[in-house]
Scaffold this active site. Structure first.
Site, short mmCIF file in Angstrom:
data_model
loop_
_atom_site.label_atom_id
_atom_site.label_comp_id
_atom_site.label_asym_id
_atom_site.label_seq_id
_atom_site.Cartn_x
_atom_site.Cartn_y
_atom_site.Cartn_z
N ASP A 1 0.49 5.00 1.97
CA ASP A 1 -0.26 5.40 3.16
C ASP A 1 -1.41 6.35 2.80
O ASP A 1 -1.23 7.29 2.03
CB ASP A 1 0.69 6.06 4.17
CG ASP A 1 1.63 5.04 4.82
OD1 ASP A 1 1.19 3.89 5.02
OD2 ASP A 1 2.78 5.40 5.10
N ARG B 1 5.96 6.67 13.89
CA ARG B 1 5.89 7.26 12.55
C ARG B 1 5.51 8.74 12.61
O ARG B 1 4.54 9.11 13.28
CB ARG B 1 4.87 6.52 11.69
CG ARG B 1 4.90 6.94 10.24
CD ARG B 1 3.97 6.08 9.41
NE ARG B 1 2.73 6.78 9.13
CZ ARG B 1 1.65 6.21 8.60
NH1 ARG B 1 1.64 4.93 8.33
NH2 ARG B 1 0.58 6.92 8.36
N HIS C 1 0.84 -1.21 0.00
CA HIS C 1 0.00 0.00 0.00
C HIS C 1 0.87 1.25 0.00
O HIS C 1 2.05 1.20 0.33
CB HIS C 1 -0.91 0.02 1.23
CG HIS C 1 -0.15 0.13 2.53
ND1 HIS C 1 0.52 -0.93 3.09
CD2 HIS C 1 0.06 1.18 3.36
CE1 HIS C 1 1.10 -0.54 4.20
NE2 HIS C 1 0.85 0.74 4.39
N HIS D 1 4.72 0.12 0.22
CA HIS D 1 5.48 -0.66 1.18
C HIS D 1 4.58 -1.72 1.82
O HIS D 1 3.36 -1.63 1.75
CB HIS D 1 6.11 0.23 2.26
CG HIS D 1 5.11 1.09 2.98
ND1 HIS D 1 4.65 2.29 2.48
CD2 HIS D 1 4.46 0.91 4.16
CE1 HIS D 1 3.78 2.81 3.31
NE2 HIS D 1 3.64 1.99 4.34
FE LIG Z 1 1.97 2.00 5.76
#
Ligand SMILES: [Fe+2]
Length: 280
Positions: A107, A264, A105, A249
């Site tokens: 993000d 993140r 995917h 990723h």
């Molecule tokens: Fe992700």
């Protein structure tokens, strides 16, 4: 760009590079970096699509401050941030909570303005396993025939999040959706890349369901090609900084029931657009 302050060690011809400082063993992202270094990191990101740093020691504030150099920061529409630090999204898995993100995917492509990129920092790692794979959507696009490139270049696809995050539980609990070009032009490099993914994309606009499904499934199989990939093995203090405009990723979910915690910081992006590649 000629790099004067950073060393860029490419991990493959298509995607991925490890960054260190010239003349030193490493680069300290917690310290004061010059404008020149930030410009070089930014360029290395666009050119290599995902860049990696080793042995970092960042506080929550330092992680946020580093991210802010590349744009305003994103707060996830559904997943909660760390208390007092909404810009830091903790990604945690252990024997009770299995967070995997193990499908390819980009993000939150369901956002009308999907993220520019994300800076993921390893805090707790399993003894082994838990790697992350990245795929270059630009290499995958170049791997298609001229005919297929032209066919896809006029198309748009719907991206949704209700099927991923579940239905909204109130006014503030947003479930974004958007329509984006299937082939996206990178706003900095001008390169074309595939911009549909198996998590958020629901259909290609204007096609019959079977046609749409066949094209999307073909593209999802196509991006499995290992020549477009880099696989990153995490160590404590490692950072991966990916360009969400040109990559996808997936996490390797091979370490259950061990614990893995990542932080993140995500940078806001812009609406994807398509511009025919005149130099093609
Ligand atoms: Fe992700």
């Amino acid at each position: 760009m000629e790099y004067e302050t950073i060393q860029v060690n490419k991990m493959g011809p298509e995607i991925g590079a490890e960054i260190s400082a010239i003349g030193l063993a490493g680069i300290d992202l917690a310290g004061e970096l010059s404008d020149q270094t930030f410009a070089e990191i930014d360029d290395a990101l666009v050119q290599n699509q995902v860049i990696f740093f080793r042995d970092q020691r960042l506080s929550l504030e330092q992680h946020i401050r580093f991210g802010r150099h590349f744009g305003s920061l994103h707060v996830h529409p559904v997943a909660p941030g760390i208390e007092g630090y909404p810009e830091i999204l903790p990604l945690h898995s252990d024997d009770k909570v299995q967070y995997s993100a193990s499908a390819w995917h980009s993000d939150v492509s369901c956002d009308p303005e999907p993220n520019l990129g994300a800076i993921l920092y390893a805090k707790v790692l399993p003894e082994s396993g838990g790697d992350t794979m990245f795929c270059s959507m630009q290499a995958a696009y170049r791997g298609l025939s001229d005919k297929m490139q032209h066919f896809l270049s006029g198309l748009e696809a719907a991206h949704s999040s209700t099927h991923v995050f579940g239905p909204s539980r109130g006014e503030k609990d947003k479930r974004p959706s958007a329509v984006h070009p299937v082939i996206r032009t990178h706003p900095v490099s001008g390169k074309q890349g595939i911009f549909v993914n198996s998590v958020f994309t629901t259909k290609i606009i204007g096609m019959k369901p079977k046609e749409s499904e066949a094209i999307l499934q073909f593209l999802y199989r196509h991006i499995e090609t290992p020549e477009y990939h880099v696989r990153f093995h995490w160590e404590l203090g490692s950072i991966a900084f990916w360009d969400n405009r040109s990559t996808q990723h997936r996490a390797i979910a091979d370490y259950f029931p061990q614990t893995r915690t990542m932080h993140r910081v995500t940078i806001n992006g812009e609406a994807p657009y398509y511009k025919p590649d005149l130099y093609y």
